[in-house]
Write a protein that holds these residues in place. Structure first.
Motif, PDB file in Angstrom:
ATOM      1  N   ARG A  46      39.463  96.483  36.216  1.00 54.09           N
ATOM      2  CA  ARG A  46      39.137  97.557  37.144  1.00 54.09           C
ATOM      3  C   ARG A  46      38.780  98.810  36.332  1.00 54.09           C
ATOM      4  NH1 ARG A  46      41.570  95.930  42.243  1.00 54.09           N
ATOM      5  NH2 ARG A  46      43.244  94.407  41.881  1.00 54.09           N
ATOM      6  N   ASN A  48      39.716 101.773  36.776  1.00 56.52           N
ATOM      7  CA  ASN A  48      40.772 102.788  36.713  1.00 56.52           C
ATOM      8  C   ASN A  48      42.152 102.168  36.566  1.00 56.52           C
ATOM      9  OD1 ASN A  48      40.632 101.640  39.237  1.00 56.52           O
ATOM     10  ND2 ASN A  48      41.131 103.522  40.348  1.00 56.52           N
ATOM     11  N   GLU A  49      42.273 101.196  35.677  1.00 58.77           N
ATOM     12  CA  GLU A  49      43.565 100.558  35.485  1.00 58.77           C
ATOM     13  C   GLU A  49      44.565 101.527  34.864  1.00 58.77           C
ATOM     14  OE1 GLU A  49      42.239  95.891  35.271  1.00 58.77           O
ATOM     15  OE2 GLU A  49      42.648  96.901  33.368  1.00 58.77           O
ATOM     16  N   ASP A 286      45.447  98.956  39.202  1.00 58.92           N
ATOM     17  CA  ASP A 286      45.089 100.362  39.366  1.00 58.92           C
ATOM     18  C   ASP A 286      46.186 101.145  40.074  1.00 58.92           C
ATOM     19  OD1 ASP A 286      44.840  99.256  41.851  1.00 58.92           O
ATOM     20  OD2 ASP A 286      42.770  99.890  42.198  1.00 58.92           O
ATOM     21  N   ASN A 304      49.944 104.235  46.222  1.00 59.56           N
ATOM     22  CA  ASN A 304      49.588 104.086  44.818  1.00 59.56           C
ATOM     23  C   ASN A 304      50.603 104.835  43.974  1.00 59.56           C
ATOM     24  OD1 ASN A 304      48.175 104.538  42.161  1.00 59.56           O
ATOM     25  ND2 ASN A 304      46.532 103.466  43.224  1.00 59.56           N
TER      26      ASN A 304
END
Length: 415
Positions: A46, A48-49, A286, A304
């Motif tokens: 990904r 934006n890991e 992410d 998140n």
């Protein structure tokens, strides 16, 4: 006011400690396979890991919450260069660390490095003999690498297990693959139905039909009894037999329930409902958090880790708390009136949602298929809506009843 602040707090089930004891953590979507049935459509990382520092901060939070075991997955977890750092850190925090892998790059050298970092066990996915495994993994030679990975892992001192996808490609090879697992000396062989998620959603002809749960479970029960007898013949106690265990998305409440749901020698084991958000937690690379790592992303992400602490996501978001909050009013179709409804609650939420578009009705159930068979009926699952082509996505199928008997299952090489 944030979304979490406007919602009721978590209400644990009676007797629960309200702790995410078991965490499955996808630390990258980068993969050295491009499996034709991959639910996450893993390939590239990904964009934006989580960084190394962010992962260590999450590890601190898990330790503070009382998590006891973390299983690292991908993609392929070993492809992150900082995987050793994370393993070491988790172990220093008192957690058991394991890994699930496709095994392509689990060389003897890499296994030693993982053990040195503190890894304790590894499960390698092997989906039958090479003739079908290599098709599902979309890579010639993948089977040989996976078998070698199990050998490398065991020689490095890791506890080894294997998991298998059961679908119409692998169905004809269950007995043959059992012999392979026995010869490889795995402690556990866990199998689950291939769910129409991700790449598998694009291949409906590969998926089991609901009535095929009957021969699958019957065969696996015979194999577990054979493994127990082999242990006894070798002078070992029953509990030392290879554990041939049904995954949470296949069952339920047929004549083999206790045999295939617990460990050899265990009495009275049975399915006790979806565990998402009860004592399991899933983290995507992410930072998105779900109650179960297998669940489709869009309907089940509670938050998140970059936006709120894991503990707050765990306690305050309905996406992680649906098991605690729901009742039988959620059930529909066959499951709505089932004798086992109060305990089973339509089985695996992941499988039901990805198959029929919402929870509450479970097509892959032994009790269901067997009851319908006695009534002279079988169900066919037909695709009616395609998946969007995203990681952890799904389409939708419908169930159509027909008079028993069903058509023969495809033989080897017929798909």
């Amino acid at each position: 006011m944030s979304k979490a602040e406007t919602l009721p707090s978590r209400v644990p089930r009676a007797g629960e400690d309200d702790i995410p004891l078991y965490v499955v953590w996808e630390i990258t979507l980068r993969c050295d396979h491009s499996c034709a049935h991959c639910g996450s459509r893993a390939d590239k990382p990904r964009v934006n890991e989580l960084s190394t520092q962010e992962m260590l901060e999450v590890a601190d939070q898990l330790a503070a919450m009382g998590s006891r075991e973390v299983t690292l997955i991908g993609g392929e977890a070993y492809l992150r260069p900082d995987v050793g750092t994370l393993i070491r850190y988790l172990r220093d925090k008192g957690m058991r660390v394991t890994m699930q892998s496709g095994g392509l790059g689990l060389s003897a050298r890499r296994c030693k490095a993982l053990v040195d970092a503190g890894l304790q066990a590894v499960g390698v996915s092997i989906d039958g003999p090479a003739v079908v495994h290599d098709v599902l993994r979309d890579r010639k030679g993948s089977f040989d690498f996976a078998v070698r990975a199990l050998t490398n892992a065991r020689e490095a001192g890791l506890v080894t297990a294997s998991n298998m996808q059961v679908n119409r490609l692998t169905l004809p090879y269950l007995r043959e693959h059992y012999e392979t697992m026995h010869d490889l000396g795995v402690s556990g062989w866990r199998w689950q139905v291939t769910v129409p998620m991700g790449n598998a959603a694009d291949r409906p002809k590969w998926l089991l039909q609901p009535w095929e749960i009957l021969p699958v479970m019957d065969t696996m029960a015979e194999l577990q009894l054979d493994a127990i007898q082999r242990a006894k013949d070798a002078g070992l106690p029953e509990r030392r037999a290879m554990n041939i265990q049904a995954g949470n998305n296949i069952g339920y409440f047929g004549p083999h329930e206790a045999l295939l749901r617990g460990r050899p020698g265990q009495k009275g084991a049975h399915y006790q409902g979806c565990v998402s958000g009860r004592y399991t937690l899933g983290i995507e690379s992410d930072g998105k958090v779900k109650g179960c790592p297998s669940l489709p992303t869009h309907p089940y992400v509670g938050g998140n880790v970059r936006d709120m602490p894991v503990e707050r996501i765990w306690h305050d978001t309905p996406e992680l708390n649906f098991v605690q909050q729901r009742d039988r009013s959620e059930l529909w179709g066959f499951c709505g009136d089932c004798y086992y409804a109060d305990v089973c609650m339509a089985g695996c939420s992941w499988t039901a949602h990805c198959s029929l578009g919402k929870r509450g009705n479970q097509p892959y159930c032994y009790h269901r298929a067997n009851t319908l068979k006695k009534d002279g009926v079988y169900e066919e699952m037909r695709p009616v809506e395609k998946a969007a082509g995203l990681p952890y996505d799904y389409g939708r199928f419908e169930l159509v009843e027909h008079p028993w008997p069903p058509p023969p299952s495809p033989g080897p090489g017929e798909l």
